[in-house]
Write a protein that holds these residues in place. Structure first.
Motif, PDB file in Angstrom:
ATOM      1  N   MET A  33       0.529  -1.254  -0.089  1.00  0.00           N
ATOM      2  CA  MET A  33      -0.014  -0.276   0.592  1.00  0.00           C
ATOM      3  C   MET A  33       1.180   1.125  -0.586  1.00  0.00           C
ATOM      4  O   MET A  33       1.882   1.823   0.507  1.00  0.00           O
ATOM      5  CB  MET A  33      -1.222  -0.028   1.381  1.00  0.00           C
ATOM      6  N   LYS A  34       0.730   1.789  -1.080  1.00  0.00           N
ATOM      7  CA  LYS A  34       1.476   3.789  -0.988  1.00  0.00           C
ATOM      8  C   LYS A  34       0.860   4.109   0.011  1.00  0.00           C
ATOM      9  O   LYS A  34      -0.151   4.999   0.219  1.00  0.00           O
ATOM     10  CB  LYS A  34       1.387   4.035  -2.469  1.00  0.00           C
ATOM     11  N   THR A  35       1.943   4.699   0.829  1.00  0.00           N
ATOM     12  CA  THR A  35       1.636   6.085   1.677  1.00  0.00           C
ATOM     13  C   THR A  35       1.540   7.706   1.405  1.00  0.00           C
ATOM     14  O   THR A  35       2.631   7.976   0.588  1.00  0.00           O
ATOM     15  CB  THR A  35       2.918   5.665   2.920  1.00  0.00           C
ATOM     16  N   ILE A  36       1.203   8.232   2.282  1.00  0.00           N
ATOM     17  CA  ILE A  36       0.597   9.652   1.384  1.00  0.00           C
ATOM     18  C   ILE A  36       0.613  10.836   1.976  1.00  0.00           C
ATOM     19  O   ILE A  36       0.278  10.367   3.383  1.00  0.00           O
ATOM     20  CB  ILE A  36      -0.434  10.530   0.598  1.00  0.00           C
ATOM     21  N   ALA A  37       1.233  11.239   2.657  1.00  0.00           N
ATOM     22  CA  ALA A  37       1.393  12.954   3.581  1.00  0.00           C
ATOM     23  C   ALA A  37       1.696  13.716   3.002  1.00  0.00           C
ATOM     24  O   ALA A  37       1.762  14.464   2.347  1.00  0.00           O
ATOM     25  CB  ALA A  37       2.861  12.382   4.632  1.00  0.00           C
ATOM     26  N   ILE A  38      -0.353  14.949   4.432  1.00  0.00           N
ATOM     27  CA  ILE A  38      -0.407  15.927   3.944  1.00  0.00           C
ATOM     28  C   ILE A  38      -0.337  17.592   4.927  1.00  0.00           C
ATOM     29  O   ILE A  38      -0.306  16.413   5.846  1.00  0.00           O
ATOM     30  CB  ILE A  38      -1.630  15.338   3.280  1.00  0.00           C
ATOM     31  N   THR A  39       0.401  18.086   4.452  1.00  0.00           N
ATOM     32  CA  THR A  39       0.180  19.658   5.614  1.00  0.00           C
ATOM     33  C   THR A  39      -0.945  19.805   5.347  1.00  0.00           C
ATOM     34  O   THR A  39      -1.723  19.630   4.359  1.00  0.00           O
ATOM     35  CB  THR A  39       1.488  19.794   5.544  1.00  0.00           C
ATOM     36  N   GLY A  40      -1.348  20.913   6.592  1.00  0.00           N
ATOM     37  CA  GLY A  40      -2.669  21.300   5.846  1.00  0.00           C
ATOM     38  C   GLY A  40      -4.400  20.347   5.620  1.00  0.00           C
ATOM     39  O   GLY A  40      -5.216  20.533   5.242  1.00  0.00           O
ATOM     40  N   SER A  41      -4.167  18.749   5.985  1.00  0.00           N
ATOM     41  CA  SER A  41      -4.704  18.466   5.720  1.00  0.00           C
ATOM     42  C   SER A  41      -6.559  18.715   6.674  1.00  0.00           C
ATOM     43  O   SER A  41      -7.372  18.014   6.053  1.00  0.00           O
ATOM     44  CB  SER A  41      -4.645  16.987   6.555  1.00  0.00           C
ATOM     45  N   SER A  42      -6.075  18.851   7.114  1.00  0.00           N
ATOM     46  CA  SER A  42      -7.721  19.310   8.377  1.00  0.00           C
ATOM     47  C   SER A  42      -8.227  20.704   7.332  1.00  0.00           C
ATOM     48  O   SER A  42      -9.646  21.032   7.419  1.00  0.00           O
ATOM     49  CB  SER A  42      -7.327  20.394   9.178  1.00  0.00           C
ATOM     50  N   LYS A 101      -7.833  13.586   1.706  1.00  0.00           N
ATOM     51  CA  LYS A 101      -7.858  12.418   2.194  1.00  0.00           C
ATOM     52  C   LYS A 101      -8.453  11.453   2.029  1.00  0.00           C
ATOM     53  O   LYS A 101      -8.045  10.412   1.648  1.00  0.00           O
ATOM     54  CB  LYS A 101      -7.593  12.560   3.570  1.00  0.00           C
ATOM     55  N   ASN A 102      -9.590  11.902   1.596  1.00  0.00           N
ATOM     56  CA  ASN A 102     -10.641  10.964   1.600  1.00  0.00           C
ATOM     57  C   ASN A 102     -10.855  10.023   0.215  1.00  0.00           C
ATOM     58  O   ASN A 102     -10.539   9.035  -0.192  1.00  0.00           O
ATOM     59  CB  ASN A 102     -12.718  11.311   1.759  1.00  0.00           C
ATOM     60  N   PHE A 103     -10.127  10.863  -0.787  1.00  0.00           N
ATOM     61  CA  PHE A 103     -10.051  10.548  -1.916  1.00  0.00           C
ATOM     62  C   PHE A 103      -9.820   8.953  -2.101  1.00  0.00           C
ATOM     63  O   PHE A 103      -9.361   8.344  -2.829  1.00  0.00           O
ATOM     64  CB  PHE A 103      -9.623  11.550  -3.075  1.00  0.00           C
ATOM     65  N   PHE A 104      -7.954   9.919  -1.721  1.00  0.00           N
ATOM     66  CA  PHE A 104      -6.502   8.657  -2.012  1.00  0.00           C
ATOM     67  C   PHE A 104      -7.187   7.481  -0.848  1.00  0.00           C
ATOM     68  O   PHE A 104      -6.631   6.447  -1.309  1.00  0.00           O
ATOM     69  CB  PHE A 104      -5.942   9.801  -1.777  1.00  0.00           C
ATOM     70  N   SER A 105      -7.972   7.476   0.561  1.00  0.00           N
ATOM     71  CA  SER A 105      -8.217   6.821   1.071  1.00  0.00           C
ATOM     72  C   SER A 105      -8.937   5.622   0.613  1.00  0.00           C
ATOM     73  O   SER A 105      -8.665   4.471  -0.072  1.00  0.00           O
ATOM     74  CB  SER A 105      -8.680   7.163   2.603  1.00  0.00           C
ATOM     75  N   ASN A 106     -10.057   6.380  -0.098  1.00  0.00           N
ATOM     76  CA  ASN A 106     -10.341   5.367  -1.217  1.00  0.00           C
ATOM     77  C   ASN A 106     -10.319   4.619  -2.380  1.00  0.00           C
ATOM     78  O   ASN A 106     -10.921   3.994  -2.612  1.00  0.00           O
ATOM     79  CB  ASN A 106     -12.154   6.808  -1.815  1.00  0.00           C
ATOM     80  N   ILE A 107      -9.253   5.314  -2.949  1.00  0.00           N
ATOM     81  CA  ILE A 107      -8.977   4.558  -3.671  1.00  0.00           C
ATOM     82  C   ILE A 107      -7.740   3.345  -3.861  1.00  0.00           C
ATOM     83  O   ILE A 107      -7.206   3.550  -3.939  1.00  0.00           O
ATOM     84  CB  ILE A 107      -8.241   5.249  -5.402  1.00  0.00           C
ATOM     85  N   GLY A 108      -7.577   3.662  -2.616  1.00  0.00           N
ATOM     86  CA  GLY A 108      -6.237   1.744  -1.766  1.00  0.00           C
ATOM     87  C   GLY A 108      -5.092   2.895  -1.629  1.00  0.00           C
ATOM     88  O   GLY A 108      -4.222   1.830  -0.683  1.00  0.00           O
ATOM     89  N   PHE A 109      -4.505   4.206  -1.596  1.00  0.00           N
ATOM     90  CA  PHE A 109      -3.793   4.631  -0.412  1.00  0.00           C
ATOM     91  C   PHE A 109      -3.741   4.832   1.022  1.00  0.00           C
ATOM     92  O   PHE A 109      -5.050   5.078   1.305  1.00  0.00           O
ATOM     93  CB  PHE A 109      -3.711   5.977  -0.226  1.00  0.00           C
ATOM     94  N   GLU A 110      -2.763   4.928   1.653  1.00  0.00           N
ATOM     95  CA  GLU A 110      -2.931   5.186   3.364  1.00  0.00           C
ATOM     96  C   GLU A 110      -3.050   6.414   3.254  1.00  0.00           C
ATOM     97  O   GLU A 110      -1.812   7.151   2.688  1.00  0.00           O
ATOM     98  CB  GLU A 110      -1.859   4.007   3.991  1.00  0.00           C
ATOM     99  N   LEU A 129      -8.852  16.889  -7.735  1.00  0.00           N
ATOM    100  CA  LEU A 129      -8.756  15.724  -6.879  1.00  0.00           C
ATOM    101  C   LEU A 129      -7.417  14.978  -7.806  1.00  0.00           C
ATOM    102  O   LEU A 129      -6.843  14.199  -7.596  1.00  0.00           O
ATOM    103  CB  LEU A 129      -9.858  15.009  -5.606  1.00  0.00           C
ATOM    104  N   ARG A 130      -8.498  14.567  -9.334  1.00  0.00           N
ATOM    105  CA  ARG A 130      -7.834  13.606 -10.231  1.00  0.00           C
ATOM    106  C   ARG A 130      -6.651  14.694 -10.811  1.00  0.00           C
ATOM    107  O   ARG A 130      -5.785  13.522 -10.568  1.00  0.00           O
ATOM    108  CB  ARG A 130      -9.068  13.632 -11.325  1.00  0.00           C
TER     109      ARG A 130
END
Length: 284
Positions: free
Chosen positions: A1-10, A18-27, A191-192
């Motif tokens: 599983m690929k991992t994404i880290a995001i600043t300003g994520s709130s 966060k929701n988009f990438f979680s839904n397509i299989g990213f952590e 998002l796309r």
């Protein structure tokens, strides 16, 4: 599983990503403010991330006092410096770093593609230039780096949610004469675009993240009035915004026009190319 880290994520865009990438299989994990100040912790996050997105920055729509202008600058530049420094010191580096900027880097005299460098010399443009300069240093350490110059992001949140109440009550209207450019992008296309850049490994550099069909404040006003079936007779005088936001009112009164030429040339297909079909999708 690929991992994404995001600043300003709130924020609105960060939460959507966060929701988009979680839904397509990213952590997906958010990078907290305190973690940005802890170099060891930040390096650990970077070493365990395949893809880093930098969205951090104080809200641009506000009254620009001297202290708030300092916050606008430091919240963007210092965060970006910290991320690049962590990537430099990380033993395992991410595949991709996407940082943020704004179409406010351009002047308001014409429509600009990414190749144009006719930038404004006001405060916001100077922040954008410095922000981009710091982010592009990640290139020097061998990380594929991109910058998205945001237009106004339209979705169920953010700027549109603040506009809708007045328009629903028939109190919406132009800002000033309404002829200032209004560069925007539908949240779904945004998002796309992030995923498109991740998947196309040959893409890097600066991208205008805006819809391909430009409009003006008047165009936005008419489209929003039409989709809501409400009149749009009212006008907000520029001096009122100046009183409320001081120098910050320029974000609303001096719009820019940016064309997403690099995305188009790379084969990206916008689902919502115009203000009309964007608002028809979002306003129900």
């Amino acid at each position: 599983m690929k991992t994404i880290a995001i600043t300003g994520s709130s924020g609105f865009v960060g939460t959507s990503l966060k929701n988009f990438f979680s839904n397509i299989g990213f952590e997906v994990r958010g990078i907290k403010r305190e973690e940005l100040k802890d170099s060891k912790k930040l390096i650990d996050i970077v070493e365990n991330s395949d893809f880093i997105i930098n969205l951090a920055g104080a809200n641009i729509i506000n009254r620009w006092t001297d202290s708030y202008k300092k916050l606008l600058y430091t919240s963007r530049i210092d965060t970006t410096k910290a991320l690049v420094e962590a990537m430099k010191n990380a033993k395992v580096k991410p595949e991709l770093f996407i940082s943020t900027s704004a179409v406010g880097i351009y002047n308001n005299k014409a429509c600009f593609k990414e190749e144009n460098t006719e930038y404004s010399d006001d405060f916001l443009a100077k922040v954008c230039k410095e922000w981009e300069k710091e982010a592009l240093k990640a290139n020097e350490i061998g990380i594929r780096t991109a910058i998205f110059r945001f237009g106004i992001v339209l979705g169920h949140g953010g700027a549109l949610s603040k506009m809708l109440p007045a328009f629903k009550f028939g109190l919406g209207g132009n800002i000033g004469d309404g002829q200032q450019y209004f560069s925007f992008i539908h949240i779904e296309d945004l998002l796309r675009a992030y995923n498109f850049l991740y998947e196309n490994k040959d893409l890097d550099g600066v991208f205008n993240l805006t819809a391909p069909i430009s409009t003006t404040n008047e165009g936005l006003t008419k489209a929003l009035g039409k989709v809501l079936h409400r009149p749009t007779f009212f006008t907000v005088p520029e001096f009122v915004l100046n009183l409320v936001f001081s120098e910050g009112s320029k974000v609303l009164t001096d719009g820019q026009c940016a064309i997403p030429q690099k995305l188009l040339d790379s084969g990206f297909k916008f689902k919502y190319a115009s203000i009309e079909n964007s608002l028809e999708n979002l306003v129900v």
